[in-house]
Enzyme design. Structure first.
Site, PDB file in Angstrom:
ATOM      1  N   ASP A   1      -1.119   5.660   3.950  1.00  0.00           N
ATOM      2  CA  ASP A   1      -1.141   5.020   2.377  1.00  0.00           C
ATOM      3  C   ASP A   1      -2.371   4.395   1.858  1.00  0.00           C
ATOM      4  O   ASP A   1      -2.465   4.793   0.692  1.00  0.00           O
ATOM      5  CB  ASP A   1      -0.080   3.900   2.499  1.00  0.00           C
ATOM      6  CG  ASP A   1      -0.287   2.892   3.354  1.00  0.00           C
ATOM      7  OD1 ASP A   1      -1.159   2.973   4.239  1.00  0.00           O
ATOM      8  OD2 ASP A   1       0.568   2.067   3.400  1.00  0.00           O
TER       9      ASP A   1
HETATM   10  C1  LAN Z   1      -2.996  -3.557   8.718  1.00  0.00           C
HETATM   11  C2  LAN Z   1      -3.610  -3.743   7.479  1.00  0.00           C
HETATM   12  C3  LAN Z   1      -3.234  -2.682   6.272  1.00  0.00           C
HETATM   13  C4  LAN Z   1      -1.962  -2.235   6.443  1.00  0.00           C
HETATM   14  C5  LAN Z   1      -1.531  -1.355   5.433  1.00  0.00           C
HETATM   15  C6  LAN Z   1      -2.456  -0.104   4.837  1.00  0.00           C
HETATM   16  C7  LAN Z   1      -1.136  -2.340   4.334  1.00  0.00           C
HETATM   17  C8  LAN Z   1      -0.076  -0.801   5.688  1.00  0.00           C
HETATM   18  O1  LAN Z   1       0.693  -0.157   4.716  1.00  0.00           O
HETATM   19  C9  LAN Z   1      -0.064   0.015   6.967  1.00  0.00           C
HETATM   20  C10 LAN Z   1      -0.534  -0.678   7.976  1.00  0.00           C
HETATM   21  C11 LAN Z   1      -2.051  -1.455   7.800  1.00  0.00           C
HETATM   22  C12 LAN Z   1      -3.024  -0.426   7.874  1.00  0.00           C
HETATM   23  C13 LAN Z   1      -2.406  -2.421   8.920  1.00  0.00           C
HETATM   24  C14 LAN Z   1      -1.670  -2.332  10.189  1.00  0.00           C
HETATM   25  C15 LAN Z   1      -1.809  -3.450  11.263  1.00  0.00           C
HETATM   26  C16 LAN Z   1      -3.051  -4.226  11.076  1.00  0.00           C
HETATM   27  C17 LAN Z   1      -4.315  -3.488  11.398  1.00  0.00           C
HETATM   28  C18 LAN Z   1      -3.145  -4.764   9.621  1.00  0.00           C
HETATM   29  C19 LAN Z   1      -2.018  -5.732   9.269  1.00  0.00           C
HETATM   30  C20 LAN Z   1      -4.258  -5.558   9.627  1.00  0.00           C
HETATM   31  C21 LAN Z   1      -4.578  -6.395  10.949  1.00  0.00           C
HETATM   32  C22 LAN Z   1      -3.352  -5.533  11.914  1.00  0.00           C
HETATM   33  C23 LAN Z   1      -3.849  -5.406  13.096  1.00  0.00           C
HETATM   34  C24 LAN Z   1      -2.974  -4.871  14.296  1.00  0.00           C
HETATM   35  C25 LAN Z   1      -4.032  -6.961  13.902  1.00  0.00           C
HETATM   36  C26 LAN Z   1      -4.543  -7.108  15.359  1.00  0.00           C
HETATM   37  C27 LAN Z   1      -3.467  -7.401  16.141  1.00  0.00           C
HETATM   38  C28 LAN Z   1      -3.023  -6.658  16.852  1.00  0.00           C
HETATM   39  C29 LAN Z   1      -1.620  -6.767  17.287  1.00  0.00           C
HETATM   40  C30 LAN Z   1      -3.622  -5.456  17.601  1.00  0.00           C
END
Ligand code: LAN
Length: 754
Positions: A479
């Site tokens: 996205d």
């Molecule tokens: C994110 C941040 C961005 C987010 C969007 C682009 C908004 C979404 O539409 C798709 C998923 C994504 C890329 C996403 C996935 C999970 C993340 C990377 C996070 C929420 C930011 C932090 C999180 C990450 C998994 C945190 C660390 C924790 C773990 C369980 C490994």
């Protein structure tokens, strides 16, 4: 307090905030400690600083005071430090009288926060298990964190201690063993004494909730590295899994990339049983956090112990049985196989380091990779030094202290949304200038080649994609690519002069990439295709997160991808026309399947139903469904609008609590929220919902909430991942109301406000 005293105290606070400066370049954000000469003189901060001397010591005390933050009303900080640095000179003295003025004031305010290369830095905190990982890693590797930063970290942790003495999984969450043990240990490692009242309270929480054996598995991992828990008390993190044939569904190369990249260095550290040499503090901690003497703990039993307050995804029976085999294997494991597996894991860790310029995919593998590289190559190795240099990329300063962000920022994401908000109504010169800078950031952030090691190390291709944060990070996301593509195309439409235009070829790459990301079920996942069946979720060992094992198709990611493809096709009608059409109709079928009985969609990446319903409706529209203006609105869209209308509140707004995401059912927040209201309005306007009164009441709510300087207040936490952990999006309070106001102006024209 006497008024004069209060003013002088406030002035002192702001002066102390200004000792920190944000350095930015191509989206990279780093806070540095750089006090003004007057401050250096006042507190004798001349290098080499001895922080025990009276001047510097007083400085730290005052710093601590200046970042003391009251969480009782709202635990969400408003990113005031940054906003004070960048936006305190603007003097708007009157609230807008018309919607157009409110919109322009909003842009004027927000544009001040835009950096020279066009993006918006911001607070991306929220999760409460990240900073402890860094503090523990720094301690184990014997790396000193600069004293002023330590003060801010301690302050942050203390600010967010809850009344019962514990800490949650995230800033709004109730106390958990994970949060409490990790922060207790962190404070001790940063020099606080066990007798200090905050720590006594925390210890009481830990002990009265069963002690630290109830810490979930990720906490057990960190404690083991530190030597305050026994590796025998962890289920095996079998590195040999990496050597399984790749076609097997349980091969870790098929896991969701975040899970894969976290368990990779964890499996290496486990295989090597990395452990810090015992010292007095370690021995003290062992005696502080358990309900029984350390030597008498039954480690085998402890593997399956977890505090009830932490459990979100209980270990399945399948996983328990699997572990009983694997744990037995661990006792006798084959030496050469282990060696081979560890060699592979290290090579993979190093590849990820190179591919991401040592930023790594996220905050968890960032610190565990650092630890593994330190263990493998030593403290003075180039690789470890490069790792350390990137720690600051994850650290953020706000008025509640120094925290660890959930990523190295959300720059690209926020910037593309800001662009689309302004593009609804880009009439002022200011908005054109802001858009030009936004375009620049899009241009410099697009990924133009696949990193080396793509195939060998399980990566999807990257070329043509956009990341969530910066090009240097470089993991493309479905996205983010779509929002990048949409924004670039819309700016091309507007024909504002730009320096480096993104070529047609580059935009074709994006469309190709988006097409390649589509899953068999018609939807799009986050970073890659879904690579394994759903049942793999039975192997989720995290206990605290939901749905982490594979990359599922999401409504949000699917919708953004569909919107981008539809828009791309309008610009390039001859490029893969039929393929795109087919992709859109498969996408629409997926979206329809995901709609709930009540007309809503469940959100995965923000709170919650209002967010996903916005995406659901936009997806159907992109695929050609009718909105109300046709007189024959699509039934799914009609149901979605009715759902939203049923949730509008007395004050014209909408509001969801983070519990909506946790419990997967609509749960109202105490007050209406700007961000939920904006999403609902954007949806209703996209659908051309005929009852204008509903929309106007919402718009009025947004305008009423706008502050004098054009900003909006920071309300509750609005982001989420894995259903149970919340994350801050500090840009959302500006971007989404602007977007809704802009759309209103475009559709209905300007209007006086009462
Ligand atoms: C994110 C941040 C961005 C987010 C969007 C682009 C908004 C979404 O539409 C798709 C998923 C994504 C890329 C996403 C996935 C999970 C993340 C990377 C996070 C929420 C930011 C932090 C999180 C990450 C998994 C945190 C660390 C924790 C773990 C369980 C490994």
């Amino acid at each position: 307090m006497n008024e004069l005293l209060e003013i002088s105290e406030k002035k002192n606070t702001l002066t102390l905030w200004k000792c920190f400066q944000l350095r930015t370049s191509k989206g990279r954000q780093q806070w540095i400690f750089e006090p003004k000469p007057e401050i250096k003189n006042q507190y004798q901060l001349h290098a080499p600083i001895n922080w025990n001397e009276p001047g510097p010591k007083q400085f730290l005390e005052e710093l601590d005071h200046a970042f003391t933050f009251d969480t009782t009303q709202n635990p969400n900080a408003a990113d005031r430090v940054l906003r004070h640095l960048y936006a305190s000179s603007l003097n708007i003295t009157k609230k807008g009288k018309t919607i157009q003025e409110a919109f322009e004031n909003g842009i004027l305010f927000y544009s001040q926060l835009q950096t020279a290369d066009g993006n918006w830095p911001g607070d991306y905190g929220g999760p409460m298990f990240l900073l402890p990982g860094l503090i523990i890693t720094a301690y184990v590797t014997n790396e000193k964190i600069e004293e002023p930063f330590q003060t801010l970290m301690r302050r942050y942790i203390l600010n967010h201690q809850r009344n019962d003495g514990g800490w949650g999984l995230h800033i709004e969450g109730e106390s958990t063993m994970f949060g409490t043990v990790m922060h207790y240990v962190s404070l001790r490692l940063m020099g606080m004494k066990a007798e200090e009242p905050e720590l006594q309270k925390a210890r009481t929480w830990i002990l009265s909730n069963g002690g630290a054996t109830g810490t979930p598995s990720w906490g057990k991992f960190y404690l083991s590295v530190l030597g305050v828990y026994d590796w025998k008390g962890c289920d095996t993190l079998l590195p040999e899994l990496w050597l399984l044939p790749r076609w097997l569904p349980i091969h870790p190369g098929r896991y969701w990339c975040h899970t894969r990249m976290v368990y990779l260095p964890m499996s290496y550290a486990y295989g090597k049983k990395i452990i810090m040499p015992e010292n007095d503090l370690v021995r003290a901690l062992r005696s502080e956090i358990y309900t029984e003497p350390y030597e008498q703990i039954n480690w085998k039993k402890a593997r399956n112990t977890i505090c009830v307050k932490d459990v979100y995804t209980p270990k399945s029976n399948f996983l328990k049985i699997l572990y009983s085999f694997l744990n037995t294997y661990e006792r006798f494991h084959i030496r050469w196989l282990r060696k081979k597996a560890l060699r592979f894991a290290l090579q993979y860790i190093e590849t990820e380091d190179l591919q991401t310029n040592y930023i790594n995919i996220g905050p968890v593998n960032k610190v565990i990779n650092s630890l593994c590289v330190w263990h493998a190559h030593g403290k003075d190795s180039e690789a470890f030094k490069k790792h350390k240099e990137r720690w600051s990329d994850y650290l953020w300063i706000a008025e509640d202290g120094m925290k660890m962000n959930g990523y190295n920022g959300s720059q690209l994401w926020d910037t593309m949304f800001a662009g689309q908000a302004i593009l609804e109504n880009p009439i002022s010169d200011k908005s054109k200038e802001v858009l030009k800078n936004i375009y620049h950031y899009a241009e410099i952030s697009q990924i133009q080649e696949d990193p080396p090691g793509t195939k060998e190390f399980f990566r999807h291709t990257s070329k043509g994609g956009w990341p969530f944060s910066t090009l240097e990070h470089g993991w493309p996301i479905t996205d983010c690519t779509s929002e990048g593509l949409k924004t670039s195309l819309k700016i091309h439409e507007l024909q504002i002069p730009v320096k480096n235009k993104i070529s047609d070829e580059r935009l074709h790459w994006s469309a190709d990439l988006i097409l390649s990301f589509q899953n068999k079920d018609g939807g799009w996942a986050s970073y890659e295709n879904t690579r394994a069946p759903r049942w793999l979720e039975k192997m989720n060992p995290s206990e605290v997160f939901g749905d982490i094992m594979i990359d599922y198709s999401y409504v949000e990611c699917s919708s953004a991808s569909m919107q981008a493809l539809a828009m791309f096709s309008k610009h390039y009608p001859n490029y893969k026309k039929y393929e795109i059409q087919k992709s859109l109709s498969r996408g629409a079928a997926f979206i329809r399947k995901k709609q709930r009985e009540d007309g809503s969609w469940l959100g995965s990446w923000a709170v919650c139903f209002t967010y996903a319903t916005w995406f659901g409706v936009d997806a159907l529209l992109a695929a050609g469904a009718n909105n109300y203006s046709t007189g024959k609105p699509d039934e799914a869209i009609q149901k979605a609008c009715e759902f939203l209308c049923s949730k509008q509140r007395e004050d014209g707004g909408w509001g969801e609590s983070y519990q909506s995401s946790v419990q997967k059912k609509y749960i109202e927040s105490k007050d209406s929220q700007i961000v939920n209201t904006s999403w609902a309005l954007l949806t209703l306007m996209a659908a051309d919902y005929p009852n204008k009164e509903v929309i106007e009441r919402g718009i009025k709510f947004l305008v009423k909430k706008q502050e004098l300087n054009g900003d909006w207040p920071q309300e509750q936490i609005s982001g989420v991942f894995n259903f149970n952990c919340m994350i801050t999006y500090s840009a959302y309070r500006n971007v989404f109301p602007l977007w809704a106001l802009g759309r209103y102006l475009k559709k209905y024209g300007n209007k006086e406000l009462l």
